[in-house]
Design a protein around this motif. Structure first.
Motif, PDB file in Angstrom:
ATOM      1  N   LYS A   1       0.584  -1.097  -0.330  1.00 36.22           N
ATOM      2  CA  LYS A   1       0.457   0.041  -0.091  1.00 36.22           C
ATOM      3  C   LYS A   1       1.028   1.617   0.265  1.00 36.22           C
ATOM      4  O   LYS A   1       0.390   2.509  -0.461  1.00 36.22           O
ATOM      5  CB  LYS A   1      -1.255  -0.160   1.004  1.00 36.22           C
ATOM      6  CG  LYS A   1      -2.246  -1.326   1.370  1.00 36.22           C
ATOM      7  CD  LYS A   1      -3.269  -1.198   2.393  1.00 36.22           C
ATOM      8  CE  LYS A   1      -3.991  -2.108   2.440  1.00 36.22           C
ATOM      9  NZ  LYS A   1      -4.984  -1.889   3.197  1.00 36.22           N
ATOM     10  N   ARG A   2       2.233   1.568   0.641  1.00 39.38           N
ATOM     11  CA  ARG A   2       2.883   2.263   0.775  1.00 39.38           C
ATOM     12  C   ARG A   2       4.306   1.714   0.111  1.00 39.38           C
ATOM     13  O   ARG A   2       5.277   0.938   0.250  1.00 39.38           O
ATOM     14  CB  ARG A   2       3.476   3.250   1.630  1.00 39.38           C
ATOM     15  CG  ARG A   2       1.740   3.591   3.252  1.00 39.38           C
ATOM     16  CD  ARG A   2       2.731   3.800   4.754  1.00 39.38           C
ATOM     17  NE  ARG A   2       1.193   3.864   5.156  1.00 39.38           N
ATOM     18  CZ  ARG A   2       1.354   3.742   6.611  1.00 39.38           C
ATOM     19  NH1 ARG A   2       2.651   3.691   7.248  1.00 39.38           N
ATOM     20  NH2 ARG A   2       0.441   3.877   7.195  1.00 39.38           N
ATOM     21  N   TRP A   3       3.681   2.257  -1.487  1.00 39.80           N
ATOM     22  CA  TRP A   3       5.027   1.961  -2.226  1.00 39.80           C
ATOM     23  C   TRP A   3       5.730   3.048  -3.026  1.00 39.80           C
ATOM     24  O   TRP A   3       7.081   2.917  -3.506  1.00 39.80           O
ATOM     25  CB  TRP A   3       4.510   0.910  -3.557  1.00 39.80           C
ATOM     26  CG  TRP A   3       3.212   1.830  -4.179  1.00 39.80           C
ATOM     27  CD1 TRP A   3       2.405   1.909  -4.065  1.00 39.80           C
ATOM     28  CD2 TRP A   3       3.396   3.141  -4.895  1.00 39.80           C
ATOM     29  NE1 TRP A   3       1.309   2.554  -4.194  1.00 39.80           N
ATOM     30  CE2 TRP A   3       2.186   3.199  -5.419  1.00 39.80           C
ATOM     31  CE3 TRP A   3       4.643   4.096  -5.812  1.00 39.80           C
ATOM     32  CZ2 TRP A   3       1.954   4.197  -6.137  1.00 39.80           C
ATOM     33  CZ3 TRP A   3       3.712   4.651  -6.606  1.00 39.80           C
ATOM     34  CH2 TRP A   3       3.178   5.182  -6.319  1.00 39.80           C
ATOM     35  N   LYS A   4       5.777   4.436  -2.732  1.00 38.41           N
ATOM     36  CA  LYS A   4       6.454   5.384  -2.882  1.00 38.41           C
ATOM     37  C   LYS A   4       7.386   4.989  -2.413  1.00 38.41           C
ATOM     38  O   LYS A   4       8.898   5.616  -3.421  1.00 38.41           O
ATOM     39  CB  LYS A   4       5.597   6.542  -2.120  1.00 38.41           C
ATOM     40  CG  LYS A   4       4.556   6.931  -3.010  1.00 38.41           C
ATOM     41  CD  LYS A   4       3.707   8.308  -3.063  1.00 38.41           C
ATOM     42  CE  LYS A   4       2.601   8.870  -3.844  1.00 38.41           C
ATOM     43  NZ  LYS A   4       1.737   9.970  -3.819  1.00 38.41           N
TER      44      LYS A   4
END
Length: 642
Positions: free
Chosen positions: A82-85
């Motif tokens: 979900k937090r891939w940045k």
């Protein structure tokens, strides 16, 4: 009239992509005005070319296997996270840093030059000047670092097309991440993986810049001394041709080496075209395997090669014959050594096996440990992030050091200074170098969309033999180039007195950018409703008027994309100006930065000046991205497009 407007792009592609092929054949085959095979006989009498061929094939195979395995895992992580940045930004670092900056920085980190290396702090002692294995593995690591992002992005995009319902079904049935990877993603993406395997293999077969900047061919191998050449741990085909080109004035000999390399590249291109077909031609693939074994397989190839003919009668025979081929190869390598024992045709057999099996799926359900998978996930993600930060921190550190050193022993340099930036501005006249680079890049960027717009429009509208031929030519032009075509091009432009000028560089970079530009613009134009052209005809506009007054304004986003890609391709270029530019006053930034640190064995290096100029270069590239970011990703007739 429309067809006439497509000719400039076609002529440039032919001149840069295919004329060198014919010139190389002519220069190699004509001696004293007569047809002769003496140049090829000269090459066959020495094992140097065949040794470098083996190194190239092993180099390409290892690069491709490692990148695909890591790329599939990282793409899976990105698809599930979900937090891939953070991971995404870490992958953008090697994708965005030019080779002429990233490779020397990694060299300064890894190599124990002047007695010290940053890796000494964690107990690693690597000397690429004396240890062939260290040189090969270090260059391999850097090559994987640069090649990984694009493969990850392609596979990530392919995974995004898989319906979410399928992944949810796997999870509801008790499937783990391993199940998703091996029983859903791997079978679904197998055609994409095979295509990426062949394309990456072809790309790394022609590797030059990473190997040249990292190891310059590497330390000599014990069995690498031949009658006329010395083969190092990383002497790939293009490095070998470059060394021959720089060391000999005999055009015929150098052209003969280029011709043989072109034949190898053409052979791999045939495999690429076969891999792109939905149903591979089994007879043709087995014939290619047999030819490869008979041509370069040596004694073991003469024995193993004919066994592949059994596949004509029973398709399932290919796998056991391949296993026997691999086992025989291992035995000969262990007994005779790498250069003399390796049969490169075995790797060709493996490629053919992947193409044949690309539609096959596995019936076994994999259920690996979630804990082990998570540990591997966090280790790999941490490694990617560290590998992205380390060269950036190292580059900034050496740019602020008053001493030319690459050994970091404190958070900040002991002799902290901004004087390096002043020196490159005043003493080194770096602004002149940036102006040279800007001139080449801007002209390339402007020329590319101007050349390709009408060709893309023509290919979008017309279907037939001519269009199919153009698409084939563009595909071939996109992959055929390398040192083996640049050497004949150099001889061609040298014969008309155009060496040490920007004209051939701009032409070459434009030719390299044309295939991508044509396919991108063509895809973009295909989304524009055909009713617009019908309305334009009713209003009295012809084809040319419709292109200029309707399509051209609507195509501003994709034309800007074409400009940016061509601009950055020329700005980041290193090999072409290295060959074609001699005068210091005409250096582009890649060659100028190389002049500061040289090759691996260079005695006088100016790492602090290199760091300062490289930081300025990265800031300029960042400014270019920021300036044009608003033009990317827009579609024709978008309500947000003004």
């Amino acid at each position: 009239m429309t067809l006439l407007l497509t000719l400039p792009a076609i002529l440039i592609v032919i001149l840069i992509g295919f004329v060198p092929v014919f010139k190389a054949f002519l220069d190699a085959s004509i001696v004293d005005g007569l047809l002769s095979v003496s140049n090829f006989q000269y090459i066959i009498q020495d094992n140097g070319f065949f040794f470098s061929l083996k190194i190239s094939i092993l180099w390409a195979f290892l690069n491709t296997i490692i990148i695909l395995c890591l790329g599939l895992l990282i793409a899976h992580f990105l698809n599930e996270m979900k937090r891939w940045k953070t991971l995404y930004l870490a992958l953008l670092v090697p994708w965005g840093i030019p080779l002429y900056i990233g490779v020397p920085i990694w060299r300064s980190i890894i190599h124990r030059g002047s007695g010290f290396s940053p890796l000494n702090l964690i107990g690693l002692d690597i000397n690429m000047l004396t240890d062939p294995m260290s040189a090969f593995l270090s260059a391999l690591f850097v090559s994987v670092w640069f090649g990984l992002p694009i493969t990850v992005f392609v596979l990530w995009g392919a995974m995004a097309t898989i319906p979410k319902g399928l992944t949810d079904s796997v999870k509801l049935d008790g499937g783990t991440n391993t199940t998703l990877l091996f029983n859903l993603y791997l079978p679904t993406l197998k055609p994409t993986l095979v295509t990426m395997f062949v394309l990456n293999f072809l790309k790394f077969m022609k590797e030059f810049s990473v190997v040249f900047l990292m190891t310059d061919g590497g330390p000599p191998l014990v069995s690498g001394f031949t009658k006329r050449s010395i083969i190092g741990a990383t002497t790939t085909l293009d490095i070998f041709i470059y060394d021959i080109f720089m060391g000999r004035n005999e055009t015929g000999i150098v052209s003969a080496y280029s011709v043989l390399t072109l034949l190898v590249v053409a052979f791999m291109m045939v495999l690429w075209f076969l891999s792109s077909r939905e149903k591979p031609n089994l007879i043709f693939l087995i014939t290619i395997t047999l030819v490869a074994h008979l041509a370069v397989g040596g004694c073991s190839g003469l024995i193993i090669g004919p066994l592949y003919l059994l596949t004509f009668y029973r398709r399932g025979c290919f796998a056991p014959v391949l296993l026997a081929d691999i086992a025989t190869n291992l035995i000969t390598v262990l007994s005779l050594g790498f250069l003399k024992g390796l049969n490169p045709a075995t790797i060709v057999s493996f490629l053919v096996f992947m193409i044949i099996r690309k539609q096959a799926g596995s019936q076994r359900v994999f259920r690996g440990s979630e804990r082990a998978f998570k540990i591997m996930k966090y280790l790999l993600i941490s490694g990617v992030i560290i590998a992205a930060l380390l060269p950036l921190v190292h580059l900034l550190w050496i740019s602020l050091s008053a001493v030319s050193t690459t050994f970091i022993d404190s958070p900040l340099p002991k002799f902290l200074t901004l004087g390096n930036f002043k020196r490159v501005m005043k003493e080194e006249r770096i602004l002149r170098v940036f102006f040279n680079t800007l001139l080449v890049s801007a002209l390339t960027g402007i020329l590319t969309p101007l050349l390709t717009f009408h060709l893309a429009s023509f290919l979008r509208k017309h279907r037939g033999t001519f269009s199919d031929l153009m698409i084939v030519l563009l595909n071939m032009a996109g992959v055929i180039g390398g040192m083996h075509t640049l050497v004949p091009l150099y001889n061609l432009f040298n014969s008309i007195g155009m060496i040490d000028s920007y004209f051939p560089i701009i032409l070459i970079y434009s030719a390299h950018a044309i295939p991508f530009s044509v396919f991108t613009i063509r895809t973009y134009l295909s989304t524009i409703p055909a009713s617009l052209e019908d309305q334009a005809r009713i209003d009295g506009l012809g084809s040319v008027g419709y292109n200029y007054r309707i399509l051209l304004p609507l195509s501003k986003p994709v034309l800007t994309t074409s400009f940016i890609v061509a601009f950055l391709g020329a700005w980041n270029g290193f090999l072409v100006p290295l060959l074609f530019i001699f005068s210091d006053s005409k250096y582009t930034i890649g060659v100028k930065l190389y002049s500061y640190v040289g090759s691996l064995g260079s005695g006088y290096t100016q790492w602090n000046l290199f760091g300062a100029a490289a930081v300025i270069n990265l800031l300029i590239m960042g400014l270019v991205f920021y300036t044009f970011r608003g033009h990317l990703g827009k579609t024709p007739l978008s309500e947000h497009y003004e």
